[in-house]
Design a protein around this motif. Sequence first.
Motif, PDB file in Angstrom:
ATOM      1  N   ALA A   9       5.249   6.996  -5.294  1.00 25.23           N
ATOM      2  CA  ALA A   9       5.118   5.719  -4.565  1.00 25.23           C
ATOM      3  C   ALA A   9       4.161   4.840  -5.365  1.00 25.23           C
ATOM      4  O   ALA A   9       3.114   5.299  -5.811  1.00 25.23           O
ATOM      5  CB  ALA A   9       4.558   5.971  -3.174  1.00 25.23           C
ATOM      6  N   HIS A  10       4.548   3.594  -5.572  1.00 25.45           N
ATOM      7  CA  HIS A  10       3.676   2.657  -6.299  1.00 25.45           C
ATOM      8  C   HIS A  10       3.944   1.233  -5.817  1.00 25.45           C
ATOM      9  O   HIS A  10       4.989   0.932  -5.285  1.00 25.45           O
ATOM     10  CB  HIS A  10       3.899   2.754  -7.802  1.00 25.45           C
ATOM     11  CG  HIS A  10       5.315   2.495  -8.216  1.00 25.45           C
ATOM     12  ND1 HIS A  10       5.819   1.228  -8.418  1.00 25.45           N
ATOM     13  CD2 HIS A  10       6.350   3.336  -8.427  1.00 25.45           C
ATOM     14  CE1 HIS A  10       7.095   1.310  -8.752  1.00 25.45           C
ATOM     15  NE2 HIS A  10       7.443   2.576  -8.767  1.00 25.45           N
ATOM     16  N   SER A  25       0.851  -1.196   0.000  1.00 26.88           N
ATOM     17  CA  SER A  25       0.000   0.000   0.000  1.00 26.88           C
ATOM     18  C   SER A  25       0.879   1.236   0.000  1.00 26.88           C
ATOM     19  O   SER A  25       2.061   1.171   0.340  1.00 26.88           O
ATOM     20  CB  SER A  25      -0.941  -0.001   1.209  1.00 26.88           C
ATOM     21  OG  SER A  25      -0.211   0.103   2.408  1.00 26.88           O
ATOM     22  N   THR A  26       0.294   2.372  -0.388  1.00 24.15           N
ATOM     23  CA  THR A  26       1.074   3.612  -0.499  1.00 24.15           C
ATOM     24  C   THR A  26       0.419   4.760   0.256  1.00 24.15           C
ATOM     25  O   THR A  26      -0.100   5.698  -0.332  1.00 24.15           O
ATOM     26  CB  THR A  26       1.257   4.005  -1.975  1.00 24.15           C
ATOM     27  OG1 THR A  26      -0.043   4.133  -2.586  1.00 24.15           O
ATOM     28  CG2 THR A  26       2.074   2.986  -2.744  1.00 24.15           C
ATOM     29  N   PRO A  27       0.434   4.683   1.594  1.00 24.30           N
ATOM     30  CA  PRO A  27      -0.141   5.802   2.352  1.00 24.30           C
ATOM     31  C   PRO A  27       0.667   7.077   2.117  1.00 24.30           C
ATOM     32  O   PRO A  27       1.880   7.034   1.918  1.00 24.30           O
ATOM     33  CB  PRO A  27      -0.041   5.337   3.800  1.00 24.30           C
ATOM     34  CG  PRO A  27       1.051   4.334   3.814  1.00 24.30           C
ATOM     35  CD  PRO A  27       1.034   3.680   2.461  1.00 24.30           C
ATOM     36  N   GLY A  28      -0.016   8.192   2.119  1.00 26.84           N
ATOM     37  CA  GLY A  28       0.640   9.470   1.823  1.00 26.84           C
ATOM     38  C   GLY A  28       0.507  10.480   2.932  1.00 26.84           C
ATOM     39  O   GLY A  28       0.086  10.167   4.037  1.00 26.84           O
ATOM     40  N   ASN A  29       0.893  11.693   2.596  1.00 27.33           N
ATOM     41  CA  ASN A  29       0.757  12.847   3.476  1.00 27.33           C
ATOM     42  C   ASN A  29       1.703  12.822   4.675  1.00 27.33           C
ATOM     43  O   ASN A  29       1.431  13.421   5.707  1.00 27.33           O
ATOM     44  CB  ASN A  29      -0.696  13.000   3.933  1.00 27.33           C
ATOM     45  CG  ASN A  29      -1.008  14.421   4.319  1.00 27.33           C
ATOM     46  OD1 ASN A  29      -0.464  15.365   3.750  1.00 27.33           O
ATOM     47  ND2 ASN A  29      -1.861  14.598   5.308  1.00 27.33           N
ATOM     48  N   ARG A  36       4.588  17.014   1.736  1.00 27.59           N
ATOM     49  CA  ARG A  36       4.117  15.745   2.271  1.00 27.59           C
ATOM     50  C   ARG A  36       4.410  14.650   1.251  1.00 27.59           C
ATOM     51  O   ARG A  36       4.297  14.870   0.047  1.00 27.59           O
ATOM     52  CB  ARG A  36       2.614  15.786   2.551  1.00 27.59           C
ATOM     53  CG  ARG A  36       2.183  16.918   3.489  1.00 27.59           C
ATOM     54  CD  ARG A  36       2.670  16.675   4.909  1.00 27.59           C
ATOM     55  NE  ARG A  36       2.174  17.653   5.848  1.00 27.59           N
ATOM     56  CZ  ARG A  36       2.790  18.764   6.181  1.00 27.59           C
ATOM     57  NH1 ARG A  36       3.942  19.080   5.620  1.00 27.59           N
ATOM     58  NH2 ARG A  36       2.294  19.582   7.083  1.00 27.59           N
ATOM     59  N   TYR A  37       4.747  13.454   1.746  1.00 30.23           N
ATOM     60  CA  TYR A  37       5.206  12.386   0.863  1.00 30.23           C
ATOM     61  C   TYR A  37       4.550  11.059   1.185  1.00 30.23           C
ATOM     62  O   TYR A  37       4.116  10.820   2.306  1.00 30.23           O
ATOM     63  CB  TYR A  37       6.732  12.263   0.951  1.00 30.23           C
ATOM     64  CG  TYR A  37       7.350  13.546   0.480  1.00 30.23           C
ATOM     65  CD1 TYR A  37       7.550  13.772  -0.864  1.00 30.23           C
ATOM     66  CD2 TYR A  37       7.636  14.566   1.376  1.00 30.23           C
ATOM     67  CE1 TYR A  37       8.036  14.986  -1.315  1.00 30.23           C
ATOM     68  CE2 TYR A  37       8.126  15.778   0.938  1.00 30.23           C
ATOM     69  CZ  TYR A  37       8.324  15.983  -0.412  1.00 30.23           C
ATOM     70  OH  TYR A  37       8.790  17.183  -0.848  1.00 30.23           O
ATOM     71  N   SER A  38       4.540  10.188   0.180  1.00 34.59           N
ATOM     72  CA  SER A  38       4.023   8.837   0.334  1.00 34.59           C
ATOM     73  C   SER A  38       5.162   7.869   0.587  1.00 34.59           C
ATOM     74  O   SER A  38       6.299   8.097   0.162  1.00 34.59           O
ATOM     75  CB  SER A  38       3.273   8.401  -0.931  1.00 34.59           C
ATOM     76  OG  SER A  38       2.118   9.176  -1.112  1.00 34.59           O
TER      77      SER A  38
END
Length: 173
Positions: A171-172, A21-25, A135-137
């Motif tokens: 992010a993938h 999974s690619t959670p962000g923020n 903010r980044y994933s």
Amino acid sequence: MRATITAVAAAAMAGFASACSTPGNFIVTFYGYPDNDPPGPATSYNCGGRNNRAGGSGTYDDPVTIATAPGELNQCEIVYLPFLSKYGRVEDFCAQCDSDWKHGQPHIDIWTGSSSKNGGQAQIDCENRLTPGGRYSIVRNPPRNYGVNSAPLFSPPNTCNTGNVHPNNPAHC
């Protein structure tokens, strides 16, 4: 029949639990020997046989230390950091991360530099230059085959590798 259904359901749930999974923020900051609390390489959790010492080159088998709030990510969890092209492992606690997490903002703090040499103010200045803002994933439960840049982010006495931060890397899974 009931045992078969239970086994199939358990296998399916296990597959969901480990899905990429690619959670962000995430707020992303950096820390190291001089501004660790207390100063030095000590970590809160003993992961991967490092004996509570921060470090790592960023490969899957030698992930860089990450600090965060309890419950934000799993203790000793390995994630992929696309903006650094490195794998990281949750090995430490971060007070500011904890405060941010309690207010709904994910935050990770990433280890820079040596686990045996204090880079002093040059290292702290480097950490500030490495911090991209925004903010980044991240990638949770990443595959082992992502591209990795194992070059250090900071090398004492004053080498700061800001060219190793790529805030536009997606992010993938």
